[in-house]
Scaffold this active site. Structure first.
Site, PDB file in Angstrom:
ATOM      1  N   GLY A 158      -4.053  11.697 -38.011  1.00 45.15           N
ATOM      2  CA  GLY A 158      -3.357  12.916 -38.378  1.00 45.15           C
ATOM      3  C   GLY A 158      -1.950  12.927 -37.830  1.00 45.15           C
ATOM      4  CB  VAL A 213      -1.220   5.376 -17.840  1.00 48.76           C
ATOM      5  CG1 VAL A 213      -2.413   4.482 -18.170  1.00 48.76           C
ATOM      6  CG2 VAL A 213      -1.274   6.661 -18.659  1.00 48.76           C
ATOM      7  CE  LYS A 263      -8.678  28.283 -30.639  1.00 52.04           C
ATOM      8  NZ  LYS A 263      -7.415  29.020 -30.814  1.00 52.04           N
TER       9      LYS A 263
END
Length: 430
Positions: A13, A36, A207
């Site tokens: 997407g 990271v 939610k």
């Protein structure tokens, strides 16, 4: 020491959120690598319309074959921001099967099939993170799942849809009607062309299911959540709320029963006192109020939607998942050990504000009060205004079960002196 081989990310997407994820990954590449411990590389972007120009994204990364992308053996993390149930569900499970962890913003899918997705992640030893699924940029899922893991959460109550809060805030502050406020929200881009998912509470209900499941360590599905929309809220409701020192918000409320043996999850408009922290949440912002045994009352506040805020939550999860990948570990998965049942709405206990249209003649108030007494609902205050044979009667109750209130309202409708029940609204936050 930083690992030189990059961690490869597949993006499913590239709309409002996806494009922001790609932009931040590119512009903050050095910072992400430092945080990271290895470079984080965008390895492919699956889209429906490949001809669309996507600024800042290498065209060679664009593909319409999402399945082939997640099946690539070199993908470390899949970021899913396409939404909906399918093909998102199949793509996520395929990603797990082929060695990738997943970061998702898909509230509808998680509310419907979260248990199955967590089971698939655990089976394949992968992560499933979804901070962006609830309340946009606000850190909420991780605090509930990790920071408060040693505490007992009793209640989660909040504004988790920015569109509805914008509309209700406009009605409150300007006196606008529902349609007028909705039209302004649409013009400003806060409301979709079809606002049903927002104004009828479907978005907030998804939610609520996610929040309840995490907070109470139990499986709560979308179907377990009681839902009412806000399309029937009127200027008259706000006028009544102001007379009580309240305002009106569309709330998602998840709470543990008093005996601790069950939970409830619900979404509906409610009056809340102006003194409550949620009453001051304006515009399209979100806020969630958490009550826990040891921590007490906590408030989480911020932008609940939009490309950049949601992308911020996605990137936070991406960093966490990549760190886990380097450490050859996984983060917390589903915690449903408590297995608390979800009680029906009829067992919910709260206060109520009922507005009745009645005949303006002697004895009406006594008849109405008798009906409330017969159903075990205690009256706190009554306000009556009459003119030309017609009257409005506003009753505010003490705490009572939803089932008792429903029985009361049904009996009131059968009284000859009651012309109609103009509105019923719950009173929360007291």
């Amino acid at each position: 020491m930083m690992r030189t081989r990059p961690l490869k990310v597949a993006l499913l997407g590239c709309g409002v959120v996806g494009s922001e994820v790609a932009r931040i990954m590119t512009t903050h590449a050095e910072d992400l690598a430092a945080r990271v411990g290895a470079p984080v590389e965008l390895a492919g972007v699956a889209v429906r319309r490949p001809s669309k120009v996507r600024e800042g994204i290498d065209p060679s990364l664009i593909t319409t074959d999402a399945t082939a992308l997640v099946k690539r053996g070199d993908i470390d993390v899949v970021v899913e921001v396409i939404g909906g149930i399918e093909p998102a569900r199949s793509l996520i499970t395929t990603a797990f099967e082929h060695g990738a962890s997943v970061v998702s913003a898909n509230k509808a899918l998680l509310a419907q099939d979260g248990a199955a997705l967590h089971a698939a992640a655990e089976e394949h030893g992968r992560d499933l993170y979804y901070e962006a699924a609830v309340a946009g940029a606000i850190p909420l899922i991780r605090p509930l799942r990790e920071s408060l893991a040693g505490d007992k959460i009793n209640r989660v109550m909040g504004i988790v849809n920015g569109t509805t809060n914008f509309i209700l805030d406009k009605m409150d502050t300007t006196g606008a009607g529902y349609q007028e406020a909705l039209d302004e929200a649409t013009a400003l881009g806060y409301a979709e062309a079809d606002p049903t998912a927002d104004v009828e509470g479907f978005d907030a209900a998804a939610k609520a299911a996610i929040l309840a499941g995490i907070a109470f360590h139990s499986r709560v599905r979308l179907d377990d959540v009681y839902r009412e929309g806000m399309t029937e809220v009127t200027a008259a409701d706000f006028a009544s709320a102001k007379q009580m020192g309240c305002t009106i918000k569309l709330l998602a409320i998840c709470e543990r029963a008093a005996d601790g043996e069950s939970v409830t999850a619900r979404v509906h408009p409610a009056m809340i006192p102006l003194s409550h922290p949620l009453a001051s949440v304006r515009g399209a912002y979100n806020a969630v109020f958490v009550e826990a045994d040891a921590a007490g009352q906590l408030m989480f506040y911020g932008p609940g939607a939009g490309g950049s805020p949601t992308a911020s939550a996605v990137l936070g999860d991406l960093v966490a998942v990549c760190r886990n990948k380097l450490a050859e570990s996984t983060g917390p998965g589903e915690s449903a050990y408590a297995q608390l049942p979800v009680s029906p709405m009829g067992e919910v206990v709260t206060r109520y504000h009922i507005s009745l249209d009645v005949a303006d003649k002697p004895g009406v108030l006594a008849q109405v009060a008798t009906v409330f007494a017969e159903h075990g609902v205690s009256i706190d205050t009554v306000r009556q205004q009459g003119k030309d044979g017609e009257a409005s009667l506003v009753v505010v109750t003490h705490r009572a079960s939803d089932a008792s209130l429903s029985g009361t309202v049904e009996a009131l409708r059968n009284l000859d002196t009651v012309r109609g029940v103009a509105s019923i609204m719950r009173v929360e936050g007291e």
